[in-house]
Write a protein that holds these residues in place. Sequence first.
Motif, PDB file in Angstrom:
ATOM      1  N   ASN A   1       0.820  -1.214   0.000  1.00 49.36           N
ATOM      2  CA  ASN A   1       0.000   0.000   0.000  1.00 49.36           C
ATOM      3  C   ASN A   1       0.851   1.261   0.000  1.00 49.36           C
ATOM      4  O   ASN A   1       0.537   2.236   0.680  1.00 49.36           O
ATOM      5  CB  ASN A   1      -0.931   0.021   1.225  1.00 49.36           C
TER       6      ASN A   1
ATOM      7  N   ARG B   1       1.186   3.540  -2.121  1.00 54.47           N
ATOM      8  CA  ARG B   1       0.512   4.732  -2.648  1.00 54.47           C
ATOM      9  C   ARG B   1      -0.801   5.034  -1.939  1.00 54.47           C
ATOM     10  O   ARG B   1      -1.442   6.040  -2.229  1.00 54.47           O
ATOM     11  CB  ARG B   1       0.263   4.562  -4.146  1.00 54.47           C
ATOM     12  N   VAL B   2      -1.212   4.154  -1.039  1.00 55.23           N
ATOM     13  CA  VAL B   2      -2.439   4.380  -0.269  1.00 55.23           C
ATOM     14  C   VAL B   2      -2.031   4.410   1.200  1.00 55.23           C
ATOM     15  O   VAL B   2      -1.894   3.372   1.839  1.00 55.23           O
ATOM     16  CB  VAL B   2      -3.483   3.277  -0.516  1.00 55.23           C
TER      17      VAL B   2
ATOM     18  N   CYS C   1       2.053   7.273   7.637  1.00 54.79           N
ATOM     19  CA  CYS C   1       0.690   6.965   7.195  1.00 54.79           C
ATOM     20  C   CYS C   1      -0.339   7.733   8.012  1.00 54.79           C
ATOM     21  O   CYS C   1      -0.065   8.189   9.125  1.00 54.79           O
ATOM     22  CB  CYS C   1       0.412   5.462   7.331  1.00 54.79           C
TER      23      CYS C   1
END
Length: 248
Positions: free
Chosen positions: A121, A123-124, A155
């Motif tokens: 993840n 890019r998320v 994040c």
Amino acid sequence: MIEIQAESELTLGTHSELVKLSDALTAQAAIISAEIRRTVQSLLDRLRAPTNEIYKVIQGTNAALVRLELPAEDNTNQQWFNLLIDFAENRNGVQPGGYLSDSQIHSLPLALWLAAVNQLNARVTIVALDDIVTSYDADHRRTIAGLIAAMFSDCQLLITTHDERFFRYLKDQLEAKTWQFTQIIGLDPAYGPRFADHKVTDEMIEARWADGQAAANEMRQAKAEWLLSIGRDFGINVRIPPLKRAYS
């Protein structure tokens, strides 16, 4: 007879072509299935090392190695995979259920999930974690809080928990300047969730008096909140059972 023979030859020819087409499609399906299997196994292999690293952080450096494997190629059901551990020299590739504690078993999917988020993840950067400390003692909860702080510092995290001790560990491990913490301390049918910072104030009580309304309930609530705050400042683990009926 000539027409019948022609129809028979046409039927046989069509059948032959359909058999060839079926064989070709079967061969293509096998190629696609093998490629999917190779890709999925490559993904599982990629997650093996980080999963074991996280698992060892939670359960200690002597934790049994974990690996993920697809079922054998001759297994017709390829929609699942095996989570296996190398428990001992004579217990390699065994199912974890018969060898590990509840805490260790819960750590396996948690380690796998955290590894997958961290690896896949990129890019998320929004991660949601809901009640992930089931069946853990205090030391493991503290370790998991530190692990989250170390792994997901870049994040946007949304963490929910019913465990007040884990909540405090998170507050200790995560910087207050970059994190927001709030607690739901009650559920009022007329108001909705009450957060820890939504307390009864003197102004609220005085406003009810000014409107000619009784404020006994609010005064009792304010006193309870004050005592609760004082008790927790002293490190007292306070539990207040819900009222069977409202103050009257």
